[in-house]
Structure formats: structure tokens, C-alpha cells
Design an enzyme around this catalytic site. Sequence first.
Site, short mmCIF file in Angstrom:
data_model
loop_
_atom_site.label_atom_id
_atom_site.label_comp_id
_atom_site.label_asym_id
_atom_site.label_seq_id
_atom_site.Cartn_x
_atom_site.Cartn_y
_atom_site.Cartn_z
N HIS A 65 40.22 44.16 40.78
CA HIS A 65 41.42 44.78 41.35
C HIS A 65 41.81 43.97 42.57
O HIS A 65 40.96 43.49 43.31
CB HIS A 65 41.14 46.24 41.76
CG HIS A 65 42.38 47.04 41.88
ND1 HIS A 65 43.15 47.04 43.02
CD2 HIS A 65 42.98 47.88 41.01
CE1 HIS A 65 44.17 47.84 42.84
NE2 HIS A 65 44.10 48.36 41.62
N ASP A 99 41.67 51.57 34.60
CA ASP A 99 41.90 51.38 33.17
C ASP A 99 40.61 51.31 32.36
O ASP A 99 40.66 51.36 31.14
CB ASP A 99 42.71 50.10 32.94
CG ASP A 99 44.10 50.23 33.51
OD1 ASP A 99 44.74 51.25 33.22
OD2 ASP A 99 44.52 49.35 34.27
C1 LIG Z 1 43.53 42.96 38.27
C2 LIG Z 1 43.40 41.47 38.56
C3 LIG Z 1 44.65 40.75 38.06
C4 LIG Z 1 43.28 41.30 40.07
O1 LIG Z 1 42.86 40.06 40.31
P1 LIG Z 1 43.25 39.15 41.56
O2 LIG Z 1 43.10 39.87 42.83
O3 LIG Z 1 44.57 38.50 41.30
O4 LIG Z 1 42.09 38.13 41.47
P2 LIG Z 1 41.96 36.89 40.52
O5 LIG Z 1 42.53 37.15 39.16
O6 LIG Z 1 42.52 35.74 41.28
O7 LIG Z 1 40.39 36.79 40.42
C5 LIG Z 1 39.55 36.40 41.51
C6 LIG Z 1 38.22 35.93 40.95
O8 LIG Z 1 37.57 37.03 40.30
C7 LIG Z 1 37.43 36.77 38.90
N1 LIG Z 1 37.81 38.01 38.19
C8 LIG Z 1 38.71 38.93 38.57
N2 LIG Z 1 38.80 39.90 37.66
C9 LIG Z 1 37.92 39.58 36.69
C10 LIG Z 1 37.56 40.18 35.47
N3 LIG Z 1 38.15 41.32 35.08
N4 LIG Z 1 36.65 39.60 34.69
C11 LIG Z 1 36.06 38.44 35.08
N5 LIG Z 1 36.37 37.81 36.22
C12 LIG Z 1 37.28 38.37 37.02
C13 LIG Z 1 38.42 35.66 38.59
O9 LIG Z 1 38.05 34.91 37.47
C14 LIG Z 1 38.35 34.87 39.87
O10 LIG Z 1 37.18 34.12 39.86
P3 LIG Z 1 37.06 32.70 40.64
O11 LIG Z 1 37.22 33.05 42.09
O12 LIG Z 1 35.71 32.20 40.28
O13 LIG Z 1 38.19 31.85 40.13
C15 LIG Z 1 42.14 40.90 37.83
O14 LIG Z 1 40.97 41.48 38.35
C16 LIG Z 1 42.21 41.07 36.33
O15 LIG Z 1 42.89 40.29 35.66
N6 LIG Z 1 41.50 42.08 35.77
C17 LIG Z 1 41.49 42.34 34.36
C18 LIG Z 1 42.73 43.09 33.96
C19 LIG Z 1 42.71 44.53 34.43
O16 LIG Z 1 41.76 45.25 34.25
N7 LIG Z 1 43.86 44.96 35.00
C20 LIG Z 1 44.03 46.31 35.47
C21 LIG Z 1 44.18 46.36 36.95
S1 LIG Z 1 44.25 48.03 37.53
#
Ligand SMILES: CC(C)(COP(=O)(O)OP(=O)(O)OC[C@H]1O[C@@H](n2cnc3c(N)ncnc32)[C@H](O)[C@@H]1OP(=O)(O)O)[C@@H](O)C(=O)NCCC(=O)NCCS
Length: 383
Positions: free
Chosen positions: A259, A313
Site C-alpha cells: 500500500h 483487497d
Molecule cells: C498498491 C501498490 C501500487 C502501492 O505501491 P507503491 O507505494 O507505488 O510502491 P511500489 O509499487 O513502488 O513498490 C515498492 C517496492 O515494494 C514492492 N512491492 C510493493 N507491493 C508489492 C506486492 N504486492 N508484491 C510484491 N512486491 C511488492 C515493489 O516491487 C517495490 O520493490 P523494490 O523497491 O524492490 O523495487 C503496490 O503495493 C501494488 O501494486 N500492490 C498490489 C496491488 C494491490 O493489492 N492493490 C490494492 C491496493 S489497496
Amino acid sequence: MHDFFPGLAGIPAAKSSISFVDGHEGILEYRGIRIEELAEHSSFLETAFLLLFNHLPTNFELDQFTRNIFHHRRIKYRIIDLLKSLPEQGHPMDALQAAVAALGMFYPVHDVREETTRYLTAIRLIAKLPTIVAAFARLRRGDEPIPPRDDLTYAENFLYMLTEQVPDLALTKIFDVCLILHAEHTMNASTFSGMVTASTLAAPYTVISSSIGTLEGPLHGGANEAVVHMLEEINSEKDIPLFVEDKLSKKEKIMGFGHRIYKVKDPRAIVMQKFAQQLDNPNDTRSLYTLARALEREMESQVGPKGIRPNIDFYSGIIYHRMGIETDLFTPIFAMARVAGWLAHCFEQYQENHLFRPDQIYDGPHRRPYQPIEERIKGQCEE
Ligand SMILES: CC(C)(COP(=O)(O)OP(=O)(O)OC[C@H]1O[C@@H](n2cnc3c(N)ncnc32)[C@H](O)[C@@H]1OP(=O)(O)O)[C@@H](O)C(=O)NCCC(=O)NCCS
């Protein structure tokens, strides 16, 4: 040179008194009230009132609000005709977005800042979204939509319009709490896109249809569907360590985890998990809940210290799945609840409006010559 913050991460885009989140302590409040308290004592409609009007309703106010919502639950036959004309295999979020945009044509708004108009649009949207979602779900199966029943509560009525059966009290309560937990969550992508639309003084129907479009993606509301698909792909608990390792090594996201704000387990996921456990059948050899718990443990050991933990979720999809709801309806149900928060932000935006018009950092060329068409070669730079 300006600083650049991809995804506007950490940049405040508005002042708001609607909700508060502390991602390190795992706190979420609506209008100052903890969501755990609302989950225990409130109902979705009462929470929607709280979000919209900034106070818990009196008996009289809640009664009037509920009556108004019930009165406006029906949808025009032309909206049903519109839903009938959409492809059955199309995503219900797209059907919902189209129908909500169409509502704006039936109920034109002349002055978005006028209080009575605002109240009525909020009532109509909260009232009609469940009817639209249930109608599309039935029409695509070849069934007639079921009209709303005035003797049923908000949650009961939705499940009845969807399944033709009145759910028992325990299931209704769980579903209603799920709606409360989904009703609002500060400045997320769908709220922000709605606020950008509201800042042009577009009508609330257009605002909500923008938010629905933004909620649909798998990185936002669409994750609840993706979680169920992912768990269904895992054959058994013993495959989980390899599944996680494989995904992480390929830098793929594991749905329902992580998140932008929460670095601890999402407080909504904690409540949801209890319901998922309550609904779980321990004799089910393919129990999604059992797989989910095992996946959560594995993720905790592999990426927990990085702050990647279950979000809302992760368990919501499992609850809806156990309730027999089709997977692609999970996100429309999310929208049915979140409309309360979106509307609250939309009205806050109208109140203190300032057109959103962010800047950009241009990193393209300048003074590029115009090349006549006969001289252009595909893929080749003209200079
Ligand atoms: C929600 C989300 C977009 C927020 O992410 P964010 O703050 O933008 O962070 P990032 O996507 O840049 O991720 C940061 C790091 O954590 C990792 N990470 C984040 N969520 C992850 C996940 N669900 N599974 C595996 N790795 C994850 C990324 O790969 C990244 O790793 P790195 O630093 O080695 O490159 C992301 O966690 C995600 O895509 N989650 C899965 C989808 C989901 O469940 N969405 C519902 C949100 S309520």
C-alpha cells in the site's frame, strides 16, 4: 528546475476533514471516528451520512436519509435498456461507469454548488448504484432485473436484487460492514480523479463516473478480483513458498499486498480477515481462506520487514467469493460503497474550488523541423 514526484507520492493535493489515515500505526478514521468503531456499531447508510454531513445523524435524520435513499432506488427503464444493449462479456465496472454517466443526462444539474441539488444527486447516486450493479449482473445471464424491495435494508436489498434471495442477518451484517470499510479512504487515485473532474465544476454524475473508471484498474480496486484469481491458481499450501519466490524474483506484484500509505497490515484487512475466517468452511480442501493465511505468513517472512502487508483487497474478495458473488462484481461493489466518500470529496471540492492544473517537466525536443510526408521514413529520426 522543479522537483518531480512520480505518482505525486507524498504531495498534498487538498485539505480535507473527511478521513484520516496513519499508515505506520494502522489507523483509519472517518470524520474522526475509528473504522473499528463504525464497523461494530454503525450501518453503511449511517456512515454515508457521517461522511457527507460531518456528524452522526439523529434518529430523525437517519430515518429521512434512509427513506430518501429507498425512494430513489429504482432506475429508469431506459437505463435498463442501456444495460441490455451492452455486451454480456463486458466488465460490469464499464457498465456501471456508462450507466452512471447516463444518469447525468436524466437528471441534469444546473448549479453544482446549490445545496438541494447536491443532496438529491448524492441520494440518487447512493441509491441507484446497487440497482445498476445487480441489474447488469442479471441481464448478462439472461434474467430480468429484480426491482428493489422497500421492506429490506440497504445491504439486504442489494443481495436480494442480485440473487433473488433475502440473505440471513449474519451475512447481511458482514456485507454491510464490508461496505462501511470500503466507504472512504483519503486521497487515493479514484478520489483524486473525481476531485480533478469536480474542480471543473462538472456535475456529480460525471465526477463519480470518472472515479469509477479510475477504481477499475488492478493496482486500485481491481486488486480484489485479482486476489481470488491468484489464489485459485495456487494448488496447495505447500506450493506457496515457491510461488512467492518466483513472483518476487520476477519483480511481479502479489495482489492484495502493499500500500502506498500502510506499512503495517491495513486496519480494514484486520476486520475483513475475521469475517473471512467466520465464513470459511474448514472442511473445504480448496479453502481460499486457508491459502490466504498461508500466503500472508509466507509474505510476512519474505517481504514483511519492507512494509508489504495485506491491504483491504486481500480478504474482501475471499468474503464475497464465499458469499457466492461473481468475481467481476467485487469492484462494482467497492464502487457502491466508495461513492459515499467520493461524493463527500466532490462536495468539499465544490466548496473551496480551485481548478486542478498541475505543472509538468517537459523533456522533449524544441524547434524540431516539420518534415514533408514524402521524406518521412518509419522509425528514422528526421534530423
Ligand atoms: C498498491 C501498490 C501500487 C502501492 O505501491 P507503491 O507505494 O507505488 O510502491 P511500489 O509499487 O513502488 O513498490 C515498492 C517496492 O515494494 C514492492 N512491492 C510493493 N507491493 C508489492 C506486492 N504486492 N508484491 C510484491 N512486491 C511488492 C515493489 O516491487 C517495490 O520493490 P523494490 O523497491 O524492490 O523495487 C503496490 O503495493 C501494488 O501494486 N500492490 C498490489 C496491488 C494491490 O493489492 N492493490 C490494492 C491496493 S489497496
